[in-house]
Write a protein that holds these residues in place. Structure first.
Motif, short mmCIF file in Angstrom:
data_model
loop_
_atom_site.label_atom_id
_atom_site.label_comp_id
_atom_site.label_asym_id
_atom_site.label_seq_id
_atom_site.Cartn_x
_atom_site.Cartn_y
_atom_site.Cartn_z
N UNK A 192 -73.50 -40.11 29.04
CA UNK A 192 -72.21 -39.46 28.95
C UNK A 192 -71.20 -39.97 29.98
N UNK A 193 -71.67 -40.62 31.02
CA UNK A 193 -70.76 -41.08 32.06
C UNK A 193 -70.06 -42.36 31.64
N UNK A 194 -68.79 -42.38 31.80
CA UNK A 194 -68.00 -43.55 31.41
C UNK A 194 -68.00 -44.64 32.47
N UNK A 195 -68.32 -44.30 33.67
CA UNK A 195 -68.25 -45.28 34.74
C UNK A 195 -69.29 -46.40 34.60
N UNK A 196 -70.28 -46.21 33.75
CA UNK A 196 -71.27 -47.27 33.53
C UNK A 196 -70.66 -48.48 32.84
N UNK A 197 -69.53 -48.30 32.21
CA UNK A 197 -68.84 -49.41 31.57
C UNK A 197 -68.39 -50.47 32.56
N UNK A 198 -68.21 -50.08 33.81
CA UNK A 198 -67.81 -51.06 34.82
C UNK A 198 -68.88 -52.12 35.05
N UNK A 199 -70.15 -51.77 34.85
CA UNK A 199 -71.21 -52.77 34.98
C UNK A 199 -71.06 -53.86 33.91
N UNK A 200 -70.70 -53.43 32.70
CA UNK A 200 -70.53 -54.40 31.62
C UNK A 200 -69.26 -55.22 31.81
N UNK A 201 -68.23 -54.61 32.35
CA UNK A 201 -67.02 -55.37 32.67
C UNK A 201 -67.31 -56.41 33.74
N UNK A 202 -68.11 -56.05 34.73
CA UNK A 202 -68.49 -57.01 35.78
C UNK A 202 -69.34 -58.13 35.20
N UNK A 203 -70.24 -57.80 34.27
CA UNK A 203 -71.06 -58.84 33.63
C UNK A 203 -70.18 -59.78 32.81
N UNK A 204 -69.19 -59.25 32.12
CA UNK A 204 -68.27 -60.09 31.36
C UNK A 204 -67.43 -60.98 32.27
N UNK A 205 -66.98 -60.44 33.38
CA UNK A 205 -66.21 -61.23 34.32
C UNK A 205 -67.06 -62.32 34.95
N UNK A 206 -68.30 -62.01 35.28
CA UNK A 206 -69.21 -63.02 35.82
C UNK A 206 -69.50 -64.11 34.79
N UNK A 207 -69.66 -63.71 33.54
CA UNK A 207 -69.91 -64.68 32.47
C UNK A 207 -68.68 -65.57 32.27
N UNK A 208 -67.51 -64.97 32.29
CA UNK A 208 -66.28 -65.73 32.06
C UNK A 208 -66.00 -66.71 33.19
N UNK A 209 -66.05 -66.23 34.42
CA UNK A 209 -65.73 -67.10 35.55
C UNK A 209 -66.89 -68.03 35.89
N UNK A 210 -68.11 -67.57 35.72
CA UNK A 210 -69.27 -68.40 36.03
C UNK A 210 -69.45 -69.56 35.08
N UNK A 211 -69.01 -69.37 33.85
CA UNK A 211 -69.09 -70.47 32.88
C UNK A 211 -67.83 -71.31 32.90
N UNK A 212 -66.95 -71.04 33.83
CA UNK A 212 -65.68 -71.76 33.99
C UNK A 212 -64.85 -71.66 32.72
N UNK A 213 -64.78 -70.45 32.18
CA UNK A 213 -63.99 -70.06 31.00
C UNK A 213 -64.50 -70.67 29.70
N UNK A 214 -65.68 -71.28 29.72
CA UNK A 214 -66.22 -71.88 28.50
C UNK A 214 -66.76 -70.81 27.56
N UNK A 215 -67.44 -69.81 28.10
CA UNK A 215 -68.08 -68.80 27.26
C UNK A 215 -67.21 -67.55 27.10
N UNK A 216 -65.94 -67.74 26.82
CA UNK A 216 -65.08 -66.57 26.64
C UNK A 216 -65.48 -65.73 25.43
N UNK A 217 -66.02 -66.30 24.34
CA UNK A 217 -66.45 -65.40 23.25
C UNK A 217 -67.64 -64.52 23.66
#
Length: 154
Positions: free
Chosen positions: A106-131
Motif C-alpha cells: 500500500x505504500x507509494x514510496x516504494x516506487x522510488x526504488x524502481x525510479x532509481x533502478x530506471x535512472x541507474x539503467x539509463x545512465x549506466x548504459x549511457x542512454x542506450x537502454x532507454x526502452x
C-alpha cells in the motif's frame, strides 16, 4: 465529568492492494537489462586481446578507426566493466523495491526504488537502454498514480 461519546468506525475492510503490474514491469526491466548489459559483459570477458582484434568487435563498436587493437580492447573492456557494475546496481535496486512492495504494497514510496533502478539503467548504459529504463519508470509512475484503495489518489 464529561462523558465522551463513542465514535462510530466504519466496518469496511481495507481493500487488498496488489501491485502486480508494477512488479511485472520491474521484473521485465530486470530481465532485459541482465540480457543486454550482462550479455555484453559476458561476451567481453571471454575475449583476450588477440581474439578481440581478430573478431572485428572493435570495428563493430566503432572503435576501429584510428585506434589500435590494444587500445580498442582496453576501451571495450572498460565499457564492459561499467556495464557489469550497472547491471548489478539495477538488479539490487529493483530487488529491494520488489521486496519492499511485497511486504507493504500500500505504500507509494516504494516506487522510488524502481525510479532509481530506471535512472541507474539509463545512465549506466549511457542512454542506450532507454526502452528498458522506461519499464522501470512506468512501474514507478504506477506507484504514484494508481489509487491504493477506493479513495482518491491524493
Amino acid at each position: 465529568m464529561t462523558a465522551v461519546a463513542p465514535t462510530v468506525v466504519d466496518d469496511v475492510a481495507p481493500v487488498q492492494v496488489r501491485r502486480r503490474a508494477e512488479t511485472w514491469l520491474a521484473v521485465i526491466g530486470m530481465a532485459l537489462s541482465t540480457v543486454f548489459l550482462g550479455g555484453f559483459t559476458l561476451v567481453m570477458n571471454t575475449f583476450d586481446e588477440a581474439s578481440f582484434t581478430e573478431s572485428g568487435l572493435g570495428d563493430l563498436l566503432g572503435l576501429g578507426e584510428g585506434v589500435s587493437g590494444a587500445e580498442a580492447y582496453r576501451l571495450a573492456a572498460t565499457l564492459s566493466s561499467w556495464f557489469g557494475f550497472t547491471v548489478l546496481l539495477v538488479l539490487v535496486l529493483a530487488v529491494i523495491g520488489i521486496l519492499a512492495t511485497r511486504r507493504r504494497p500500500a505504500l507509494r514510496r516504494h516506487g522510488w526504488w524502481f525510479a532509481a533502478a530506471g535512472l541507474a539503467c539509463l545512465l549506466g548504459s549511457q542512454l542506450i537502454l532507454y526502452p528498458v529504463a522506461f519499464a522501470f519508470f512506468v512501474s514507478a509512475g504506477l506507484f504514484a498514480l494508481r489509487p491504493v484503495d477506493g479513495r482518491s489518489a491524493s
